[in-house]
Design a protein around this motif. Sequence first.
Motif, PDB file in Angstrom:
ATOM      1  N   THR A 111     -11.359   0.176   0.264  1.00  0.00           N
ATOM      2  CA  THR A 111     -10.755   1.399   0.757  1.00  0.00           C
ATOM      3  C   THR A 111     -10.823   2.481  -0.315  1.00  0.00           C
ATOM      4  OG1 THR A 111      -8.557   0.833  -0.059  1.00  0.00           O
ATOM      5  CG2 THR A 111      -9.150   0.040   2.150  1.00  0.00           C
ATOM      6  N   ARG A 171      -8.307   4.075  -1.360  1.00  0.00           N
ATOM      7  CA  ARG A 171      -7.169   3.801  -2.256  1.00  0.00           C
ATOM      8  C   ARG A 171      -7.574   2.812  -3.345  1.00  0.00           C
ATOM      9  NH1 ARG A 171      -1.406   5.080  -2.955  1.00  0.00           N
ATOM     10  NH2 ARG A 171      -0.757   3.566  -4.502  1.00  0.00           N
ATOM     11  N   ARG A 180      -2.549  10.030  -3.102  1.00  0.00           N
ATOM     12  CA  ARG A 180      -2.134  10.544  -1.795  1.00  0.00           C
ATOM     13  C   ARG A 180      -3.354  10.936  -0.962  1.00  0.00           C
ATOM     14  NH1 ARG A 180       1.672  13.513  -4.831  1.00  0.00           N
ATOM     15  NH2 ARG A 180       0.418  15.409  -4.516  1.00  0.00           N
ATOM     16  N   ASP A 239      -5.025   7.798   0.331  1.00  0.00           N
ATOM     17  CA  ASP A 239      -4.297   7.240   1.481  1.00  0.00           C
ATOM     18  C   ASP A 239      -4.599   8.032   2.746  1.00  0.00           C
ATOM     19  OD1 ASP A 239      -3.129   5.238  -0.029  1.00  0.00           O
ATOM     20  OD2 ASP A 239      -1.295   6.369  -0.417  1.00  0.00           O
ATOM     21  N   ALA A 240      -4.639   9.351   2.623  1.00  0.00           N
ATOM     22  CA  ALA A 240      -4.962  10.190   3.774  1.00  0.00           C
ATOM     23  C   ALA A 240      -6.388   9.931   4.256  1.00  0.00           C
ATOM     24  CB  ALA A 240      -4.779  11.669   3.411  1.00  0.00           C
ATOM     25  N   ASP A 268      -8.053   7.095   3.956  1.00  0.00           N
ATOM     26  CA  ASP A 268      -8.062   5.795   4.633  1.00  0.00           C
ATOM     27  C   ASP A 268      -7.450   5.893   6.025  1.00  0.00           C
ATOM     28  OD1 ASP A 268      -9.282   4.539   2.478  1.00  0.00           O
ATOM     29  OD2 ASP A 268      -7.375   4.018   1.536  1.00  0.00           O
ATOM     30  N   ALA A 269      -6.397   6.689   6.154  1.00  0.00           N
ATOM     31  CA  ALA A 269      -5.752   6.857   7.465  1.00  0.00           C
ATOM     32  C   ALA A 269      -6.708   7.525   8.445  1.00  0.00           C
ATOM     33  CB  ALA A 269      -4.476   7.681   7.307  1.00  0.00           C
ATOM     34  N   ALA A 270      -7.470   8.498   7.968  1.00  0.00           N
ATOM     35  CA  ALA A 270      -8.427   9.183   8.840  1.00  0.00           C
ATOM     36  C   ALA A 270      -9.478   8.219   9.368  1.00  0.00           C
ATOM     37  CB  ALA A 270      -9.082  10.336   8.076  1.00  0.00           C
ATOM     38  N   ALA A 279      -9.090   4.917   9.671  1.00  0.00           N
ATOM     39  CA  ALA A 279      -8.420   3.974  10.576  1.00  0.00           C
ATOM     40  C   ALA A 279      -8.182   4.583  11.950  1.00  0.00           C
ATOM     41  CB  ALA A 279      -7.090   3.533   9.962  1.00  0.00           C
ATOM     42  N   GLU A 280      -7.960   5.891  11.987  1.00  0.00           N
ATOM     43  CA  GLU A 280      -7.680   6.566  13.256  1.00  0.00           C
ATOM     44  C   GLU A 280      -8.948   7.061  13.941  1.00  0.00           C
ATOM     45  OE1 GLU A 280      -4.998   9.621  12.113  1.00  0.00           O
ATOM     46  OE2 GLU A 280      -3.482   8.206  11.358  1.00  0.00           O
TER      47      GLU A 280
END
Length: 431
Positions: free
Chosen positions: A2, A4, A39, A42-43, A45-47, A49-50
């Motif tokens: 990831t 992160r 931060r 993390d953002a 990785d979230a993008a 995942a979504e």
Amino acid sequence: MTSREVTEELLERIGTDVGAEPGNRVNAVVETRGEFALRAADAADAAVAEGREVGPLHGVPMTVKECFNVAGMRTTWGVPAFAEYVAERDATVVERLGQAGAIIVGKSNVHTMLADFGQTANEIYGRTNNPADLTRTPGGSSGGGAAALAAGLSYLEYGSDLVGSIRLPAAYCGVYGLKPTAGLVPLDGFQVPGPPAVPNEFPNLSTIGPLARSAADLRTALRLTGGPEAPYSWKLRPARRERLADFRVGVVTDHPAAPVSSEVGDVLSDTIDRLGRSGAKIVEGWPEGVEPAEQAEAFGFQVGLFFTLHGGAPASASLVEVIEQERRRVAARMRWQQYFDDVDVFLCPTSFTTAFPHDDRPFEERTITTSYGEQRYDAQVFWIAHASLTGHPALSMPIGRTPSGLPVGGQVIGPWHEDDTAITFAELLAG
């Protein structure tokens, strides 16, 4: 991994280097913003995942040269008087890299006021060392960025090149570094702290460009950062050739103005032999009408004008001399561009030497020891001068190592506004 995990690992490596004893440090990355970077990771990785749309550098941690403005970070140019200056906005290239998804984790070291092409040191952050041999220079003034890449302290870097400050460090550290076509990448936000006294643009000489671990990464970075400010747009012109065997390659391996040391010459000769075996057409010699020593001298004159424009000592040249030098510069560009009608790229040394030991003597007293004796310190400028004078794109690529393990760089000069031809050639030559 990831973003992160990659970012944490990179910050840990930087921290390990920072915490090492001075004699065991590379000292390439001089300021970081770890909390911001994590931060952002993390953002990123979230993008992913979504399933959101992401950019070409999505979640990639990287560094930029200390002289670029990054909002919230110091921009000192290695000058104690600017030690507390904090930028309020990003430089254009920093903004564009961020829009592409890159995470600027920190800044790389520079020489004071970017004023040395051969070494990187200043009173604020100290001296940067070459990862291949800590007793030797990484080059200057983008030595911090090149050393960071070579030491695994960054995945991508953005630097500047007036007098070889991208290409020489790339050669000495064994990484890739591109001086793009003059004026291709906007210089906004690449400036000494405070409002500029004169317009910052001087596209004949001052250029900014990427350093990377591969030619492909240079291409990606250039595509993302090149071109004029909005609403204008641009597109990187495609490479002339797709196979190494189809390239027409001009080659020069030596010149009396900056004789190439045997350890550099041997590696370059082996590279040219390998190139010939690939089927590429080899064209030996300088372009017709090019007198390399005269062009190097003309480049020196232009550098003097550049510093005068930016607040240096007034030039002693007359208006007649300035006009004549401008004619020489334009004529040199035309001769090189005519040469590229029949040749695709030009291959030569990036420097006559490999990374040399640190030298704290006054600038004018410095020399470099080579296989044939002592050479002038400023001879480093000879091989990079021609593309700088004419504004042609030029990159340094690693072409091998000496028996003692020091990197050797080869310089690839390409046609005006055909940066990808030079990049693609380097990519194919690397295999």
